[in-house]
Design a protein around this motif. Structure first.
Motif, PDB file in Angstrom:
ATOM      1  N   SER A 152      -4.724  17.987  -7.260  1.00  0.00           N
ATOM      2  CA  SER A 152      -3.121  18.159  -6.837  1.00  0.00           C
ATOM      3  C   SER A 152      -2.487  16.819  -7.133  1.00  0.00           C
ATOM      4  O   SER A 152      -1.277  16.737  -7.655  1.00  0.00           O
ATOM      5  N   ASP A 153      -3.256  15.670  -7.087  1.00  0.00           N
ATOM      6  CA  ASP A 153      -2.523  14.173  -7.696  1.00  0.00           C
ATOM      7  C   ASP A 153      -2.169  14.251  -9.167  1.00  0.00           C
ATOM      8  O   ASP A 153      -1.240  13.778  -9.415  1.00  0.00           O
ATOM      9  N   GLU A 154      -3.155  15.060  -9.856  1.00  0.00           N
ATOM     10  CA  GLU A 154      -2.839  14.950 -11.362  1.00  0.00           C
ATOM     11  C   GLU A 154      -2.051  16.004 -11.617  1.00  0.00           C
ATOM     12  O   GLU A 154      -1.543  15.828 -12.770  1.00  0.00           O
ATOM     13  N   GLN A 155      -1.853  17.169 -10.967  1.00  0.00           N
ATOM     14  CA  GLN A 155      -1.215  18.135 -11.827  1.00  0.00           C
ATOM     15  C   GLN A 155       0.289  18.281 -11.362  1.00  0.00           C
ATOM     16  O   GLN A 155       0.897  18.936 -11.800  1.00  0.00           O
ATOM     17  N   ARG A 156       0.818  17.411 -10.431  1.00  0.00           N
ATOM     18  CA  ARG A 156       2.182  17.512 -10.106  1.00  0.00           C
ATOM     19  C   ARG A 156       2.829  16.978 -11.159  1.00  0.00           C
ATOM     20  O   ARG A 156       2.489  16.096 -12.118  1.00  0.00           O
ATOM     21  N   ASP A 157       4.273  17.541 -11.215  1.00  0.00           N
ATOM     22  CA  ASP A 157       5.022  17.241 -12.312  1.00  0.00           C
ATOM     23  C   ASP A 157       5.743  15.739 -12.133  1.00  0.00           C
ATOM     24  O   ASP A 157       5.991  15.331 -13.217  1.00  0.00           O
ATOM     25  N   ASP A 169     -10.385  17.886  -4.734  1.00  0.00           N
ATOM     26  CA  ASP A 169      -8.959  18.719  -4.583  1.00  0.00           C
ATOM     27  C   ASP A 169      -7.895  17.760  -4.630  1.00  0.00           C
ATOM     28  O   ASP A 169      -6.645  18.390  -5.178  1.00  0.00           O
ATOM     29  N   ARG A 170      -8.020  16.545  -4.121  1.00  0.00           N
ATOM     30  CA  ARG A 170      -6.838  15.621  -4.013  1.00  0.00           C
ATOM     31  C   ARG A 170      -6.672  15.193  -5.389  1.00  0.00           C
ATOM     32  O   ARG A 170      -5.623  14.873  -5.886  1.00  0.00           O
ATOM     33  N   ASP A 171      -7.852  14.976  -6.163  1.00  0.00           N
ATOM     34  CA  ASP A 171      -7.550  14.623  -7.598  1.00  0.00           C
ATOM     35  C   ASP A 171      -6.597  15.582  -8.222  1.00  0.00           C
ATOM     36  O   ASP A 171      -5.826  15.422  -9.149  1.00  0.00           O
ATOM     37  N   ASP A 205       0.855  -1.053   0.035  1.00  0.00           N
ATOM     38  CA  ASP A 205      -0.098   0.035  -0.143  1.00  0.00           C
ATOM     39  C   ASP A 205       0.926   1.318   0.166  1.00  0.00           C
ATOM     40  O   ASP A 205       1.457   1.551   0.934  1.00  0.00           O
ATOM     41  N   THR A 206       1.176   1.875  -1.177  1.00  0.00           N
ATOM     42  CA  THR A 206       2.205   2.817  -1.242  1.00  0.00           C
ATOM     43  C   THR A 206       1.737   4.147  -0.866  1.00  0.00           C
ATOM     44  O   THR A 206       2.463   4.881  -0.355  1.00  0.00           O
ATOM     45  N   GLY A 207       0.297   4.343  -0.511  1.00  0.00           N
ATOM     46  CA  GLY A 207      -0.203   5.597   0.153  1.00  0.00           C
ATOM     47  C   GLY A 207       0.240   5.642   1.591  1.00  0.00           C
ATOM     48  O   GLY A 207       0.390   6.574   2.025  1.00  0.00           O
ATOM     49  N   ILE A 252      11.778  13.409  -2.313  1.00  0.00           N
ATOM     50  CA  ILE A 252      10.975  12.448  -1.180  1.00  0.00           C
ATOM     51  C   ILE A 252      10.381  11.286  -2.300  1.00  0.00           C
ATOM     52  O   ILE A 252      10.440  10.116  -1.923  1.00  0.00           O
ATOM     53  N   ARG A 253       9.744  11.549  -3.631  1.00  0.00           N
ATOM     54  CA  ARG A 253       9.179  10.490  -4.279  1.00  0.00           C
ATOM     55  C   ARG A 253      10.297   9.753  -4.757  1.00  0.00           C
ATOM     56  O   ARG A 253       9.902   8.197  -4.584  1.00  0.00           O
ATOM     57  N   GLY A 254      11.392  10.333  -5.098  1.00  0.00           N
ATOM     58  CA  GLY A 254      12.448   9.198  -5.580  1.00  0.00           C
ATOM     59  C   GLY A 254      12.765   8.520  -4.553  1.00  0.00           C
ATOM     60  O   GLY A 254      13.135   7.088  -4.855  1.00  0.00           O
ATOM     61  N   HIS A 297      -2.420  16.799   4.638  1.00  0.00           N
ATOM     62  CA  HIS A 297      -0.885  17.336   4.610  1.00  0.00           C
ATOM     63  C   HIS A 297      -0.160  16.446   3.641  1.00  0.00           C
ATOM     64  O   HIS A 297       1.274  16.871   3.281  1.00  0.00           O
ATOM     65  N   VAL A 298      -0.581  15.482   3.370  1.00  0.00           N
ATOM     66  CA  VAL A 298       0.176  14.355   2.406  1.00  0.00           C
ATOM     67  C   VAL A 298       0.695  15.043   1.101  1.00  0.00           C
ATOM     68  O   VAL A 298       1.565  14.442   0.636  1.00  0.00           O
ATOM     69  N   LYS A 299      -0.068  15.984   0.600  1.00  0.00           N
ATOM     70  CA  LYS A 299       0.167  16.455  -0.526  1.00  0.00           C
ATOM     71  C   LYS A 299       1.458  17.211  -0.628  1.00  0.00           C
ATOM     72  O   LYS A 299       2.210  17.227  -1.564  1.00  0.00           O
ATOM     73  N   GLY A 311      -1.256   2.410  -5.761  1.00  0.00           N
ATOM     74  CA  GLY A 311      -0.933   3.894  -5.565  1.00  0.00           C
ATOM     75  C   GLY A 311      -1.483   4.830  -6.583  1.00  0.00           C
ATOM     76  O   GLY A 311      -2.518   4.677  -7.156  1.00  0.00           O
ATOM     77  N   ARG A 312      -0.465   5.690  -7.105  1.00  0.00           N
ATOM     78  CA  ARG A 312      -0.704   6.687  -8.170  1.00  0.00           C
ATOM     79  C   ARG A 312       0.188   6.438  -9.559  1.00  0.00           C
ATOM     80  O   ARG A 312      -0.241   6.683 -10.534  1.00  0.00           O
ATOM     81  N   ASP A 313       1.434   5.976  -9.033  1.00  0.00           N
ATOM     82  CA  ASP A 313       2.477   6.180  -9.964  1.00  0.00           C
ATOM     83  C   ASP A 313       3.348   4.513 -10.364  1.00  0.00           C
ATOM     84  O   ASP A 313       4.103   4.473 -10.693  1.00  0.00           O
ATOM     85  N   GLN A 314       2.486   3.363  -9.558  1.00  0.00           N
ATOM     86  CA  GLN A 314       3.013   2.331  -9.584  1.00  0.00           C
ATOM     87  C   GLN A 314       3.337   1.783 -11.284  1.00  0.00           C
ATOM     88  O   GLN A 314       4.416   1.074 -11.384  1.00  0.00           O
ATOM     89  N   TYR A 352       3.447   7.153   1.934  1.00  0.00           N
ATOM     90  CA  TYR A 352       3.187   8.717   1.932  1.00  0.00           C
ATOM     91  C   TYR A 352       2.739   9.139   3.006  1.00  0.00           C
ATOM     92  O   TYR A 352       3.283  10.343   3.627  1.00  0.00           O
ATOM     93  N   ARG A 353       1.885   8.477   3.638  1.00  0.00           N
ATOM     94  CA  ARG A 353       1.048   8.998   4.975  1.00  0.00           C
ATOM     95  C   ARG A 353       2.022   8.806   6.080  1.00  0.00           C
ATOM     96  O   ARG A 353       2.056   9.702   7.005  1.00  0.00           O
ATOM     97  N   THR A 354       2.863   7.857   6.165  1.00  0.00           N
ATOM     98  CA  THR A 354       3.577   7.597   7.444  1.00  0.00           C
ATOM     99  C   THR A 354       4.819   8.445   7.241  1.00  0.00           C
ATOM    100  O   THR A 354       5.110   9.203   8.465  1.00  0.00           O
TER     101      THR A 354
HETATM  102  O1   DC Z   1      -4.182   5.997  -1.447  1.00  0.00           O
HETATM  103  P1   DC Z   1      -3.995   7.094  -0.370  1.00  0.00           P
HETATM  104  O2   DC Z   1      -5.270   7.775  -0.194  1.00  0.00           O
HETATM  105  O3   DC Z   1      -3.693   6.364   1.056  1.00  0.00           O
HETATM  106  O4   DC Z   1      -2.800   8.005  -0.717  1.00  0.00           O
HETATM  107  C1   DC Z   1      -2.439   8.994   0.196  1.00  0.00           C
HETATM  108  C2   DC Z   1      -1.610   9.951  -0.508  1.00  0.00           C
HETATM  109  O5   DC Z   1      -0.469   9.830  -0.886  1.00  0.00           O
HETATM  110  C3   DC Z   1      -2.522  10.688  -1.849  1.00  0.00           C
HETATM  111  O6   DC Z   1      -2.999  12.039  -1.682  1.00  0.00           O
HETATM  112  C4   DC Z   1      -1.574  10.659  -2.948  1.00  0.00           C
HETATM  113  C5   DC Z   1      -0.444  10.162  -2.286  1.00  0.00           C
HETATM  114  N1   DC Z   1       0.461   8.936  -3.158  1.00  0.00           N
HETATM  115  C6   DC Z   1       1.185   9.208  -3.990  1.00  0.00           C
HETATM  116  O7   DC Z   1       1.367  10.431  -4.410  1.00  0.00           O
HETATM  117  N2   DC Z   1       1.690   8.420  -4.653  1.00  0.00           N
HETATM  118  C7   DC Z   1       1.546   6.994  -4.489  1.00  0.00           C
HETATM  119  N3   DC Z   1       1.988   6.097  -5.206  1.00  0.00           N
HETATM  120  C8   DC Z   1       0.471   6.698  -3.617  1.00  0.00           C
HETATM  121  C9   DC Z   1       0.013   7.650  -2.743  1.00  0.00           C
END
Ligand code: DC
Length: 228
Positions: free
Chosen positions: A179-184, A175-177, A33-35, A103-105, A93-95, A125-128, A38-40
């Protein structure tokens, strides 16, 4: 089969964790669970009281703690934080953590290390499928109507004794969509070779069956009793 990675990406509250867990159970493998990762990191930084917009400070916090993730729990220095990382304050705050390329790297490196020791696993996740594992054997991209996703999040919060009104949850999901879609770096998007699964109106069982159908199609070796 030597390695089979099944990636499940999608927006907030699209049901990824629940279905990833169930698909992994059906295949007899682990899931990541990669989210939760990021949360941790977000929770560790909030607890340390640092500025989450400062990636160097975040990396220092990451260096000064041990983080552990398994299928059921997340830990910071042996302290279980599985519940605490789902707190709406952490969600808000996770954004800052998710938007920082360095940090993503670092987190993608940890995810790839996980792959070295787990030949078959499901990761969500989002980028798996796009960044962490572009060569994954099966890539799924989940979608669902934002109002339905907000309703699912509300049910989850209510089950934990928390309450929030639906309108503000719809707003938060949208909002979260954005922020998730627009990051570089590592934005939320379907890999070009992902299979799309719209979960609107489907039960968890229905979604799991659809995904297992794609896995069976792309990785028949994972179903030895059917191919023997
Ligand atoms: O899936 P989730 O709601 O537990 O994810 C928490 C946050 O982590 C979400 O706002 C986006 C970020 N995230 C990410 O940027 N890349 C991932 N692979 C997983 C989560």
């Amino acid at each position: 089969m030597s390695q089979a990675i099944i990636t499940i990406d999608g927006p907030a509250a699209s049901g990824k964790s629940t279905v990833a867990k169930r698909v992994a159970q059906a295949l007899g493998c682990v899931f990541l669970d990669t989210g939760a990762m990021y949360r941790t990191v977000t929770l560790a930084c909030m607890t340390a009281g640092i500025d989450l917009r400062d990636p160097e400070a975040v990396l220092r916090v990451m260096d000064s703690h041990t983080f552990e993730f398994d299928q059921v729990s997340a830990k910071i220095d042996d302290q279980t934080v599985s519940e605490a990382i789902r707190d709406p304050k952490v969600t808000d705050h996770v954004k800052f953590i998710a938007g920082a390329p360095t940090i993503r790297g670092r987190l993608v490196e940890m995810q790839r290390r996980f792959a070295e020791t787990h030949p078959v696993f499901v990761t969500e996740g989002r980028d798996q499928g796009t960044v962490a594992f572009p060569n994954a054997q099966v890539k799924i991209f989940l979608t669902a109507d934002p109002v339905e996703r907000a309703k699912r999040r509300l049910a989850e919060l209510q089950a934990r004794g928390l309450d929030q009104d639906l309108d503000s949850l719809v707003q938060a999901v949208n909002d979260r969509d954005r922020s998730d879609e627009q990051r570089d770096t590592g934005p939320l998007k379907a890999a070009h070779d992902a299979r799309l699964v719209d979960t609107t109106g489907l039960t968890v069982d229905g979604v799991v069956d659809l995904i297992l159908g794609h896995v069976r199609d792309l990785c028949p070796a994972l179903f030895p009793s059917e191919t023997a």
